[in-house]
Design a protein around this motif. Sequence first.
Motif, PDB file in Angstrom:
ATOM      1  N   ALA A  19      43.355  32.482  46.747  1.00  0.00           N
ATOM      2  CA  ALA A  19      42.242  31.529  46.697  1.00  0.00           C
ATOM      3  C   ALA A  19      40.961  32.230  46.231  1.00  0.00           C
ATOM      4  CB  ALA A  19      42.037  30.892  48.063  1.00  0.00           C
ATOM      5  N   ALA A  20      40.765  33.471  46.669  1.00  0.00           N
ATOM      6  CA  ALA A  20      39.570  34.224  46.253  1.00  0.00           C
ATOM      7  C   ALA A  20      39.600  34.494  44.751  1.00  0.00           C
ATOM      8  CB  ALA A  20      39.479  35.535  47.025  1.00  0.00           C
ATOM      9  N   GLU A  21      40.775  34.856  44.221  1.00  0.00           N
ATOM     10  CA  GLU A  21      40.905  35.094  42.777  1.00  0.00           C
ATOM     11  C   GLU A  21      40.638  33.809  42.003  1.00  0.00           C
ATOM     12  OE1 GLU A  21      41.914  36.957  39.037  1.00  0.00           O
ATOM     13  OE2 GLU A  21      41.243  37.741  40.955  1.00  0.00           O
ATOM     14  N   ARG A  22      41.141  32.687  42.512  1.00  0.00           N
ATOM     15  CA  ARG A  22      40.916  31.405  41.840  1.00  0.00           C
ATOM     16  C   ARG A  22      39.428  31.075  41.803  1.00  0.00           C
ATOM     17  NH1 ARG A  22      39.972  26.417  41.397  1.00  0.00           N
ATOM     18  NH2 ARG A  22      41.316  24.967  40.314  1.00  0.00           N
ATOM     19  N   ARG A  23      38.736  31.283  42.932  1.00  0.00           N
ATOM     20  CA  ARG A  23      37.286  31.023  42.962  1.00  0.00           C
ATOM     21  C   ARG A  23      36.557  31.909  41.968  1.00  0.00           C
ATOM     22  NH1 ARG A  23      38.443  30.812  48.429  1.00  0.00           N
ATOM     23  NH2 ARG A  23      37.660  32.936  48.758  1.00  0.00           N
ATOM     24  N   TRP A  24      36.935  33.199  41.900  1.00  0.00           N
ATOM     25  CA  TRP A  24      36.308  34.126  40.958  1.00  0.00           C
ATOM     26  C   TRP A  24      36.539  33.671  39.522  1.00  0.00           C
ATOM     27  CZ3 TRP A  24      38.159  37.309  37.078  1.00  0.00           C
ATOM     28  CH2 TRP A  24      37.232  38.205  36.557  1.00  0.00           C
ATOM     29  N   ARG A  25      37.790  33.310  39.188  1.00  0.00           N
ATOM     30  CA  ARG A  25      38.092  32.838  37.833  1.00  0.00           C
ATOM     31  C   ARG A  25      37.300  31.581  37.497  1.00  0.00           C
ATOM     32  NH1 ARG A  25      44.489  33.565  36.462  1.00  0.00           N
ATOM     33  NH2 ARG A  25      44.663  35.755  37.033  1.00  0.00           N
ATOM     34  N   ASP A  26      37.192  30.675  38.446  1.00  0.00           N
ATOM     35  CA  ASP A  26      36.445  29.439  38.220  1.00  0.00           C
ATOM     36  C   ASP A  26      34.981  29.748  37.944  1.00  0.00           C
ATOM     37  OD1 ASP A  26      36.284  26.511  38.187  1.00  0.00           O
ATOM     38  OD2 ASP A  26      35.108  26.768  40.032  1.00  0.00           O
ATOM     39  N   ARG A  27      34.414  30.679  38.711  1.00  0.00           N
ATOM     40  CA  ARG A  27      33.003  31.052  38.509  1.00  0.00           C
ATOM     41  C   ARG A  27      32.792  31.689  37.135  1.00  0.00           C
ATOM     42  NH1 ARG A  27      32.336  33.971  42.798  1.00  0.00           N
ATOM     43  NH2 ARG A  27      32.513  36.012  41.824  1.00  0.00           N
ATOM     44  N   VAL A  28      33.702  32.587  36.734  1.00  0.00           N
ATOM     45  CA  VAL A  28      33.572  33.262  35.438  1.00  0.00           C
ATOM     46  C   VAL A  28      33.692  32.263  34.284  1.00  0.00           C
ATOM     47  CG1 VAL A  28      34.710  34.910  33.891  1.00  0.00           C
ATOM     48  CG2 VAL A  28      34.315  35.510  36.282  1.00  0.00           C
ATOM     49  N   VAL A  29      34.664  31.358  34.372  1.00  0.00           N
ATOM     50  CA  VAL A  29      34.847  30.355  33.318  1.00  0.00           C
ATOM     51  C   VAL A  29      33.635  29.424  33.269  1.00  0.00           C
ATOM     52  CG1 VAL A  29      36.227  28.323  32.662  1.00  0.00           C
ATOM     53  CG2 VAL A  29      37.362  30.481  33.226  1.00  0.00           C
ATOM     54  N   SER A  30      33.126  29.032  34.427  1.00  0.00           N
ATOM     55  CA  SER A  30      31.943  28.158  34.473  1.00  0.00           C
ATOM     56  C   SER A  30      30.722  28.845  33.881  1.00  0.00           C
ATOM     57  CB  SER A  30      31.654  27.727  35.908  1.00  0.00           C
ATOM     58  OG  SER A  30      32.686  26.925  36.398  1.00  0.00           O
TER      59      SER A  30
END
Length: 75
Positions: A19-30
């Motif tokens: 879940a932490a990796e997903r949040r990080w990826r979402d932030r980077v893509v955003s």
Amino acid sequence: MVNLIDRGGAVTTTTSISAAERRWRDRVVSQAAHSSAMEGLASSPEYRADSAAYVDGTIDIDELGRRTLGRYGIV
């Protein structure tokens, strides 16, 4: 964990991410989308779908890059 799935000659990569990796990826893509928008650029629907697959862990960053470059004939 990375799984490779052969779909008739095309190999799809799937990755289990936390879940932490997903949040990080979402932030980077955003952040990348915001940066592009500030420059007056818009991403294509295909790129948005691919980046969503990256955020979800369906593809990894290498596959996202291959798809993006391939879409524009850069590969």
